[in-house]
Structure formats: structure tokens, C-alpha cells
Write a protein that holds these residues in place. Structure first.
Motif, PDB file in Angstrom:
ATOM      1  N   THR A 255       0.853  -1.178   0.000  1.00  9.04           N
ATOM      2  CA  THR A 255       0.000   0.000   0.000  1.00  9.04           C
ATOM      3  C   THR A 255       0.897   1.239   0.000  1.00  9.04           C
ATOM      4  O   THR A 255       1.880   1.295   0.742  1.00  9.04           O
ATOM      5  CB  THR A 255      -0.918   0.008   1.229  1.00  9.04           C
TER       6      THR A 255
ATOM      7  N   ILE B  93      -3.261   4.549  -1.660  1.00  3.06           N
ATOM      8  CA  ILE B  93      -3.759   3.724  -2.751  1.00  3.06           C
ATOM      9  C   ILE B  93      -3.365   2.275  -2.513  1.00  3.06           C
ATOM     10  O   ILE B  93      -2.274   1.983  -2.027  1.00  3.06           O
ATOM     11  CB  ILE B  93      -3.219   4.239  -4.107  1.00  3.06           C
TER      12      ILE B  93
ATOM     13  N   GLY C 195      -4.373  -0.355  -7.152  1.00 11.60           N
ATOM     14  CA  GLY C 195      -5.027   0.884  -7.521  1.00 11.60           C
ATOM     15  C   GLY C 195      -6.527   0.875  -7.382  1.00 11.60           C
ATOM     16  O   GLY C 195      -7.178   1.872  -7.720  1.00 11.60           O
TER      17      GLY C 195
ATOM     18  N   LYS D 245      -8.398   0.746  -4.623  1.00 13.13           N
ATOM     19  CA  LYS D 245      -8.890   1.489  -3.472  1.00 13.13           C
ATOM     20  C   LYS D 245      -8.059   2.743  -3.271  1.00 13.13           C
ATOM     21  O   LYS D 245      -6.832   2.680  -3.196  1.00 13.13           O
ATOM     22  CB  LYS D 245      -8.844   0.619  -2.221  1.00 13.13           C
ATOM     23  N   LYS D 246      -8.728   3.874  -3.183  1.00 12.02           N
ATOM     24  CA  LYS D 246      -8.071   5.151  -2.940  1.00 12.02           C
ATOM     25  C   LYS D 246      -8.739   5.853  -1.766  1.00 12.02           C
ATOM     26  O   LYS D 246      -9.957   5.841  -1.642  1.00 12.02           O
ATOM     27  CB  LYS D 246      -8.132   6.042  -4.181  1.00 12.02           C
TER      28      LYS D 246
ATOM     29  N   SER E  39      -2.605   7.919  -8.064  1.00  9.92           N
ATOM     30  CA  SER E  39      -2.673   6.852  -9.051  1.00  9.92           C
ATOM     31  C   SER E  39      -1.390   6.039  -9.010  1.00  9.92           C
ATOM     32  O   SER E  39      -0.410   6.421  -8.368  1.00  9.92           O
ATOM     33  CB  SER E  39      -2.908   7.419 -10.459  1.00  9.92           C
ATOM     34  N   LYS E  40      -1.414   4.921  -9.704  1.00 16.94           N
ATOM     35  CA  LYS E  40      -0.262   4.029  -9.705  1.00 16.94           C
ATOM     36  C   LYS E  40      -0.077   3.406 -11.073  1.00 16.94           C
ATOM     37  O   LYS E  40      -1.038   2.965 -11.699  1.00 16.94           O
ATOM     38  CB  LYS E  40      -0.438   2.937  -8.643  1.00 16.94           C
TER      39      LYS E  40
END
Length: 126
Positions: free
Chosen positions: A33, A51, A55, A57-58, A71-72
Motif C-alpha cells: 500500500t 492507494i 489501484g 482502493k483510494k 494513481s499508480k
């Protein structure tokens, strides 16, 4: 050891935008995470966003909800934070953080995260 390097900070006028990047070392797992914290001058470090590893769950602090987007890039294992409509109160040193103990955000306290970058300065002028 795991290393995180932030970049993208700078000086911007109120209402402007910046994009922060967090590049982990090769030892960092894609299952971490990831989160962003910030520390304004003379204040405590505070949660900004987190995040999940994939990606899906934010989580955002109320103060940045609707303005910041985390974002990732899974291929690069790099985390970004797009910062729009910046305000002078957003001025702070921003830190990237990693939590190796869970693949989804579990909390908003700095103590929930084990790995930290050195920080990047964001200054918003009025």
C-alpha cells in the motif's frame, strides 16, 4: 533496504497544478500500500492520500478531496499524485510512504507506514 524517491515539487501560484511522483527501489514490492503525507511548516505530518497495491482502493484526506488524485503505474511500480487547484495552505514538504504489511490502505497515521522518502517541497504562492 527499501528506498522511495519523490519528485515533482516546486513553486506554483494558487490555482495551479503539480504532479508528484514516487519511484521505489527494486526491493519495493508491488504489493505495498502506498501513500502521500505532507508536513506544513511548524506543523505535524498529516495524511494526504493512499492507494492499494492494485489501484482499486483510494483514500483521501478531506482537505484535498476533489482536488488531488493518487494513481499508480503497476508496470513501473510508481505512484503519482496529481494536485490541482492548489491553495497556499497546501504548502508543505510532501512525503511518499509505503506500507509493506497490507495491500489495501489500513489507516491514515504515519505509524501505519514503514518506508519513507526524503520529501519534496511544494510551495503555493497567493
Amino acid at each position: 533496504q527499501v528506498q522511495l524517491v519523490e519528485s515533482g515539487g516546486g513553486l506554483v501560484q494558487a490555482g495551479g497544478s503539480l504532479r508528484l511522483s514516487c519511484a521505489p527501489s527494486e526491493r519495493a514490492s508491488r504489493t505495498y500500500t502506498m501513500g502521500w503525507f505532507r508536513q506544513p511548516p511548524g506543523q505535524e505530518r498529516e495524511f494526504v492520500a493512499a492507494i492499494s497495491y492494485n489501484g482499486a482502493k483510494k483514500v483521501y484526506a478531506d482537505s484535498v478531496q476533489g482536488r488531488f488524485t493518487i494513481s499508480k503505474d503497476n508496470a513501473k511500480n510508481t505512484v503519482y499524485m496529481q494536485m490541482n487547484s492548489l491553495k497556499p495552505e497546501d504548502t508543505a514538504v510532501y512525503y511518499c510512504a509505503g506500507d509493506p504489511d497490507t495491500d489495501y490502505p489500513r489507516g491514515t497515521s504515519p505509524s501505519d507506514f514503514e518506508y519513507w522518502g526524503q520529501g519534496t517541497q511544494v510551495t503555493v504562492s497567493s
